[in-house]
Design a protein around this motif. Sequence first.
Motif, PDB file in Angstrom:
ATOM      1  N   LEU A 210       0.837  -1.208   0.000  1.00  0.00           N
ATOM      2  CA  LEU A 210       0.000   0.000   0.000  1.00  0.00           C
ATOM      3  C   LEU A 210       0.871   1.257   0.000  1.00  0.00           C
ATOM      4  O   LEU A 210       0.583   2.231  -0.704  1.00  0.00           O
ATOM      5  N   GLY A 211       1.943   1.241   0.784  1.00  0.00           N
ATOM      6  CA  GLY A 211       2.827   2.396   0.838  1.00  0.00           C
ATOM      7  C   GLY A 211       3.515   2.660  -0.485  1.00  0.00           C
ATOM      8  O   GLY A 211       3.688   3.821  -0.890  1.00  0.00           O
ATOM      9  N   ALA A 212       3.912   1.598  -1.176  1.00  0.00           N
ATOM     10  CA  ALA A 212       4.555   1.771  -2.477  1.00  0.00           C
ATOM     11  C   ALA A 212       3.587   2.372  -3.490  1.00  0.00           C
ATOM     12  O   ALA A 212       3.944   3.281  -4.247  1.00  0.00           O
ATOM     13  N   VAL A 213       2.350   1.880  -3.511  1.00  0.00           N
ATOM     14  CA  VAL A 213       1.360   2.419  -4.446  1.00  0.00           C
ATOM     15  C   VAL A 213       1.091   3.892  -4.145  1.00  0.00           C
ATOM     16  O   VAL A 213       0.999   4.726  -5.059  1.00  0.00           O
ATOM     17  N   ARG A 214       0.982   4.224  -2.868  1.00  0.00           N
ATOM     18  CA  ARG A 214       0.745   5.625  -2.507  1.00  0.00           C
ATOM     19  C   ARG A 214       1.909   6.511  -2.953  1.00  0.00           C
ATOM     20  O   ARG A 214       1.709   7.601  -3.496  1.00  0.00           O
ATOM     21  N   ALA A 215       3.146   6.075  -2.733  1.00  0.00           N
ATOM     22  CA  ALA A 215       4.310   6.879  -3.076  1.00  0.00           C
ATOM     23  C   ALA A 215       4.500   7.023  -4.579  1.00  0.00           C
ATOM     24  O   ALA A 215       5.054   8.025  -5.045  1.00  0.00           O
ATOM     25  N   THR A 219       0.552   2.965 -10.328  1.00  0.00           N
ATOM     26  CA  THR A 219       1.617   2.011 -10.636  1.00  0.00           C
ATOM     27  C   THR A 219       1.061   0.707 -11.184  1.00  0.00           C
ATOM     28  O   THR A 219      -0.032   0.266 -10.801  1.00  0.00           O
ATOM     29  N   VAL A 220       1.821   0.111 -12.073  1.00  0.00           N
ATOM     30  CA  VAL A 220       1.555  -1.267 -12.482  1.00  0.00           C
ATOM     31  C   VAL A 220       2.227  -2.182 -11.468  1.00  0.00           C
ATOM     32  O   VAL A 220       3.084  -1.757 -10.686  1.00  0.00           O
ATOM     33  N   ALA A 221       1.854  -3.451 -11.480  1.00  0.00           N
ATOM     34  CA  ALA A 221       2.322  -4.373 -10.442  1.00  0.00           C
ATOM     35  C   ALA A 221       3.835  -4.513 -10.415  1.00  0.00           C
ATOM     36  O   ALA A 221       4.446  -4.586  -9.345  1.00  0.00           O
ATOM     37  N   ARG A 222       4.491  -4.529 -11.566  1.00  0.00           N
ATOM     38  CA  ARG A 222       5.933  -4.820 -11.582  1.00  0.00           C
ATOM     39  C   ARG A 222       6.780  -3.693 -10.992  1.00  0.00           C
ATOM     40  O   ARG A 222       7.953  -3.897 -10.700  1.00  0.00           O
ATOM     41  N   TRP A 223       6.215  -2.484 -10.835  1.00  0.00           N
ATOM     42  CA  TRP A 223       6.986  -1.394 -10.234  1.00  0.00           C
ATOM     43  C   TRP A 223       6.935  -1.417  -8.713  1.00  0.00           C
ATOM     44  O   TRP A 223       7.714  -0.716  -8.062  1.00  0.00           O
ATOM     45  N   VAL A 224       6.035  -2.187  -8.141  1.00  0.00           N
ATOM     46  CA  VAL A 224       5.813  -2.135  -6.694  1.00  0.00           C
ATOM     47  C   VAL A 224       6.948  -2.758  -5.877  1.00  0.00           C
ATOM     48  O   VAL A 224       7.419  -2.151  -4.908  1.00  0.00           O
ATOM     49  N   ALA A 251      -7.052   0.909 -11.905  1.00  0.00           N
ATOM     50  CA  ALA A 251      -6.836   1.899 -12.958  1.00  0.00           C
ATOM     51  C   ALA A 251      -6.126   1.204 -14.108  1.00  0.00           C
ATOM     52  O   ALA A 251      -5.905  -0.011 -14.085  1.00  0.00           O
ATOM     53  N   ARG A 252      -5.782   1.982 -15.122  1.00  0.00           N
ATOM     54  CA  ARG A 252      -4.969   1.478 -16.227  1.00  0.00           C
ATOM     55  C   ARG A 252      -3.978   2.548 -16.641  1.00  0.00           C
ATOM     56  O   ARG A 252      -4.315   3.743 -16.653  1.00  0.00           O
ATOM     57  N   ILE A 253      -2.765   2.120 -16.958  1.00  0.00           N
ATOM     58  CA  ILE A 253      -1.796   2.995 -17.613  1.00  0.00           C
ATOM     59  C   ILE A 253      -1.707   2.510 -19.048  1.00  0.00           C
ATOM     60  O   ILE A 253      -1.239   1.403 -19.304  1.00  0.00           O
ATOM     61  N   GLU A 254      -2.192   3.339 -19.981  1.00  0.00           N
ATOM     62  CA  GLU A 254      -2.414   2.890 -21.352  1.00  0.00           C
ATOM     63  C   GLU A 254      -3.366   1.689 -21.289  1.00  0.00           C
ATOM     64  O   GLU A 254      -4.469   1.826 -20.803  1.00  0.00           O
ATOM     65  N   ASP A 255      -2.905   0.504 -21.702  1.00  0.00           N
ATOM     66  CA  ASP A 255      -3.788  -0.669 -21.694  1.00  0.00           C
ATOM     67  C   ASP A 255      -3.421  -1.655 -20.602  1.00  0.00           C
ATOM     68  O   ASP A 255      -3.928  -2.788 -20.591  1.00  0.00           O
ATOM     69  N   GLU A 256      -2.580  -1.246 -19.658  1.00  0.00           N
ATOM     70  CA  GLU A 256      -2.087  -2.181 -18.651  1.00  0.00           C
ATOM     71  C   GLU A 256      -2.765  -1.943 -17.302  1.00  0.00           C
ATOM     72  O   GLU A 256      -2.912  -0.790 -16.878  1.00  0.00           O
ATOM     73  N   PRO A 257      -3.181  -3.010 -16.614  1.00  0.00           N
ATOM     74  CA  PRO A 257      -3.792  -2.833 -15.283  1.00  0.00           C
ATOM     75  C   PRO A 257      -2.858  -2.107 -14.331  1.00  0.00           C
ATOM     76  O   PRO A 257      -1.651  -2.362 -14.310  1.00  0.00           O
ATOM     77  N   ALA A 258      -3.418  -1.195 -13.537  1.00  0.00           N
ATOM     78  CA  ALA A 258      -2.635  -0.393 -12.609  1.00  0.00           C
ATOM     79  C   ALA A 258      -3.484  -0.123 -11.367  1.00  0.00           C
ATOM     80  O   ALA A 258      -4.658  -0.481 -11.303  1.00  0.00           O
ATOM     81  N   TYR A 259      -2.847   0.544 -10.375  1.00  0.00           N
ATOM     82  CA  TYR A 259      -3.497   0.755  -9.084  1.00  0.00           C
ATOM     83  C   TYR A 259      -3.188   2.156  -8.573  1.00  0.00           C
ATOM     84  O   TYR A 259      -2.111   2.705  -8.804  1.00  0.00           O
ATOM     85  N   VAL A 260      -4.160   2.692  -7.832  1.00  0.00           N
ATOM     86  CA  VAL A 260      -4.033   4.006  -7.195  1.00  0.00           C
ATOM     87  C   VAL A 260      -4.437   3.851  -5.738  1.00  0.00           C
ATOM     88  O   VAL A 260      -5.413   3.158  -5.418  1.00  0.00           O
ATOM     89  N   HIS A 261      -3.701   4.499  -4.840  1.00  0.00           N
ATOM     90  CA  HIS A 261      -4.092   4.502  -3.428  1.00  0.00           C
ATOM     91  C   HIS A 261      -5.224   5.500  -3.220  1.00  0.00           C
ATOM     92  O   HIS A 261      -5.210   6.596  -3.808  1.00  0.00           O
ATOM     93  N   PRO A 262      -6.222   5.173  -2.405  1.00  0.00           N
ATOM     94  CA  PRO A 262      -7.331   6.114  -2.172  1.00  0.00           C
ATOM     95  C   PRO A 262      -6.889   7.486  -1.689  1.00  0.00           C
ATOM     96  O   PRO A 262      -7.569   8.489  -1.961  1.00  0.00           O
ATOM     97  N   ASP A 263      -5.766   7.565  -0.977  1.00  0.00           N
ATOM     98  CA  ASP A 263      -5.278   8.870  -0.524  1.00  0.00           C
ATOM     99  C   ASP A 263      -4.962   9.790  -1.697  1.00  0.00           C
ATOM    100  O   ASP A 263      -4.946  11.018  -1.534  1.00  0.00           O
ATOM    101  N   ASN A 264      -4.688   9.209  -2.852  1.00  0.00           N
ATOM    102  CA  ASN A 264      -4.324  10.004  -4.030  1.00  0.00           C
ATOM    103  C   ASN A 264      -5.481  10.142  -5.014  1.00  0.00           C
ATOM    104  O   ASN A 264      -5.268  10.566  -6.156  1.00  0.00           O
ATOM    105  N   ALA A 265      -6.697   9.794  -4.596  1.00  0.00           N
ATOM    106  CA  ALA A 265      -7.818   9.753  -5.528  1.00  0.00           C
ATOM    107  C   ALA A 265      -8.068  11.100  -6.204  1.00  0.00           C
ATOM    108  O   ALA A 265      -8.291  11.167  -7.419  1.00  0.00           O
ATOM    109  N   GLY A 266      -8.028  12.180  -5.440  1.00  0.00           N
ATOM    110  CA  GLY A 266      -8.276  13.500  -6.016  1.00  0.00           C
ATOM    111  C   GLY A 266      -7.241  13.867  -7.059  1.00  0.00           C
ATOM    112  O   GLY A 266      -7.580  14.322  -8.164  1.00  0.00           O
ATOM    113  N   MET A 267      -5.966  13.699  -6.717  1.00  0.00           N
ATOM    114  CA  MET A 267      -4.896  13.982  -7.671  1.00  0.00           C
ATOM    115  C   MET A 267      -5.008  13.067  -8.886  1.00  0.00           C
ATOM    116  O   MET A 267      -4.740  13.480 -10.024  1.00  0.00           O
ATOM    117  N   ALA A 268      -5.379  11.809  -8.644  1.00  0.00           N
ATOM    118  CA  ALA A 268      -5.469  10.850  -9.740  1.00  0.00           C
ATOM    119  C   ALA A 268      -6.539  11.252 -10.746  1.00  0.00           C
ATOM    120  O   ALA A 268      -6.340  11.162 -11.964  1.00  0.00           O
TER     121      ALA A 268
END
Length: 453
Positions: A210-215, A219-224, A251-268
């Motif tokens: 969770l901390g990695a996704v927030r920071a 992010t896609v899974a392989r960056w975590v 979420a998606r980055i281009e066509d790839e599954p990705a994730y956003v932390h709820p703390d960043n929802a507004g910015m996202a």
Amino acid sequence: MRFSRVAARALLLAAQGLDAPPERPATKGDVPGCLRRMGVLQIDSIAVVARSPYLVLWSRLGSYEPRWLDDLLAEGVLFEYWSHAACFIPSEDYGLYRRFMLEGREKTRAWMSAHPEEIARVLERVREGGEVRSAEFERTDGRAGGWWEWKPEKRALEHLFAAGELMISRRDPNFHRVYDLRERVLERTSPGWEDALAPSYEEVQRALALGAVRALGVTVARWVPDYFRTPKRGVADLLDQLADQGALLRARIEDEPAYVHPDNAGMAEAAASGGLGPSLTTTTLLSPFDPVVWDRARALELFGFEYRIEVYTPAARRRYGYYSLPILHRGELVGRLDAKAHRKEGLFEVKALHLEPGVSVAEDLLSGLAGALRACAVWHGTPEVLVRRSDPPGLVESLHAAIGKETGTAPEPVRARTPLAPMLGPKGARVEAPPRRREREGYGPERTGPEVP
């Protein structure tokens, strides 16, 4: 939410606090917040410009007092341990890393079991005499020393630190570790701590994911896994589970599954709609160990920026220089420069500056880069800026003119300057690189830990 690559990197920079210059002068109280936003602050001892943790903070806070970081470590607001590498970590996260101390580092446990006399001697010295530096133990094995020839007491100190029996109470004026018993340091960092409070390994993995996704913003899974150096195996399933539980947003980055932390929802949402990019106004220099670029594969995928530090590359094979700093300009990594702060001479020397292919030398880039160079130089106490060469070549004169506008003075002709004499060692050898390390990037005591001799 669906993100383009441009929107994803805009969100990364916003999550990292690099979207806009600071609105006011920094205070000591800003440092812990900045560290919490990143999650960890990687340590590196190379000081050709500024040691990495201080430079990472400068990129986000602007001019500040580096001693604030030292003070916060000594005060227990943060602690030092292995994470992405050797890192400063907010003290409220001690429990996460205590689990690793209790269960991990098999090589450390094996070394300690094989060297009980060294361990007992060092622990007794710390118990009876108080905090200690490695230098306070006299070398008795007849070896010359160096990073890969640690004396037995240094090895014992590092393994006791990795096992959590010792902690770093502070750094001395030369940035050397000062070790003390865990219980004495915890009186400042985590008073009342008991190991029964440590979360399970599964809880730790969840918290760090969770901390990695927030920071990372999005992010896609392989960056975590790289962010906190957690296992790669099973990370995709873990992120899916967290999303199913509502702890992450899909979420998606281009066509790839990705994730956003709820703390960043507004910015996202702002980034996904294209509204965040135009607000990126920062021009600054990054440390080679800044979270934005420390994952070289992610930097290439997200920014199209191929980067490696050449400290460990022989001089004849270097392409960009000994310690090149990435240049961040309005949401893009537009180049890099090889800098050195000559503190006694008051000179901030840029040995070489390289812009990325296709980057145009526009007025806003010249102005932003001149301001960043001037600000970094003044922060170092080296107010004179000298750029020696550049790619493209004509950038030197234009940049000096822009720096002159920043300072209100006419720039001195570049060709009138005499190169500084190289530093020479005791036998006349040029001193540029640190004591011998392996050439592969990432080696060295601050990045590998005690079990990679």
